[in-house]
Write an enzyme that holds these catalytic residues in place. Sequence first.
Site, PDB file in Angstrom:
ATOM      1  N   SER A 274      23.119  20.283 -42.779  1.00  0.00           N
ATOM      2  CA  SER A 274      22.447  21.359 -43.514  1.00  0.00           C
ATOM      3  C   SER A 274      23.255  22.631 -43.339  1.00  0.00           C
ATOM      4  CB  SER A 274      21.032  21.563 -42.966  1.00  0.00           C
ATOM      5  OG  SER A 274      20.477  22.780 -43.413  1.00  0.00           O
ATOM      6  N   TYR A 287      15.605  22.877 -35.533  1.00  0.00           N
ATOM      7  CA  TYR A 287      16.178  22.236 -36.714  1.00  0.00           C
ATOM      8  C   TYR A 287      17.637  22.651 -36.903  1.00  0.00           C
ATOM      9  CZ  TYR A 287      16.963  21.013 -41.603  1.00  0.00           C
ATOM     10  OH  TYR A 287      17.484  20.496 -42.760  1.00  0.00           O
TER      11      TYR A 287
END
Length: 397
Positions: A274, A287
């Site tokens: 990501s 995350y």
Amino acid sequence: MESALPVAGFLYWVGAGTVAYVALRISYSLFTAFRVWGVGNEAGVGPGLGEWAGESDAVPRPRSRGIPDQAWPAMNSSRPCAWPSTPHLSSFSGSGVPRAPPASLGCLMACLGYLQSFKMIAYDMLVGWLGIACRLGSVVTGSTDGIGKSYAEELAKRGMKVVLISRSQDKLDQVSSEIKEKFKVETRTIAVDFASEDIYNKIETGLAGLEIGVLVNNVGMAYEYPEHFLDIPDLDNVIKKMININILSVCKMTQLVLPGMIERSKGAILNISSASGSHPVPMMTIYSATKTFVDFFSRCLHEEYRSKGIFVQSVLPYFVATKLAKIRKPTLDTPSSETFVKSAIKTVGLQSRTNGYLIHALMGSVISVLPSWIYFKLAIDMNKSTRARYLKKIKKN
């Protein structure tokens, strides 16, 4: 006055040389960008990386006048067909950016770069046109929705058989039926919950006897909403699940599939990280950290095994319209998963680290030059706003 002339002449040539070198580097970078985002590597992923057990190696070899047999992979030999020996995997550094040569070699390297890029374009057009193919298996985790489902469909579209791995057997059966009906390829399903640690023996059994050419490590878990670390609801459970799903799954799936790829001297591992893994994101701390692991793991693995014919790619998208991102409507900077994957898969073999989508690459370039204090202020303000909207919606309901 006369003594100043040699100095002025020297400075003139230093300046002129610097400008010429910078111009060549910029033009080469622009040409490389066109090569990646304009032309892509359409033939980079397809049924040429291996086969599923029980099927014949014999595949009709495409023929064309003027193309010698030596130009094709040995598809009818006992060894499965190899990843094409092209400049894709040798001429780029781990970040997917051409290595910067010394200034004294700038002009020569730029000229060679142009010739190499033209050669790459010609090769890919030739391969794509004639449709080189063997029989191949691929594995996609988190494949019942979003980016994972789109990768599974894109691989099936290229004639690859797909092993779908996700949590819900009902959703797996549905996606499997859709792919079979639409693309006429064989699929298999393995239902496991990646939040658990004792699932990998089952996956290993499900993959037994299959030659896997492409692994897409897509399964992931994100926050319900941005939150300060200590205020995350059920923090202990979130820490365990996010590490198991976002980190352990990548390591264990790679451990299962990589040995077979090394044995056949070909394969591609696509790890979905990501943009949060390339830039720290406050209020998405766990995350962001897990996706940084995926990025570093991928880059290191690529350098370790590229000489053995293995291509490992770290994919770092910004927002994509998926359920995980809680975004429904696609926009130019927030593409649908189908649009994103169609773009990202063309970078395989060209960039070992990619944003996967032109607009996201531009966004990454802009963010990378921002002063850190500006970036962190923008990031935390955006996440505070998102958090406020989410909590307001929950309270309203």
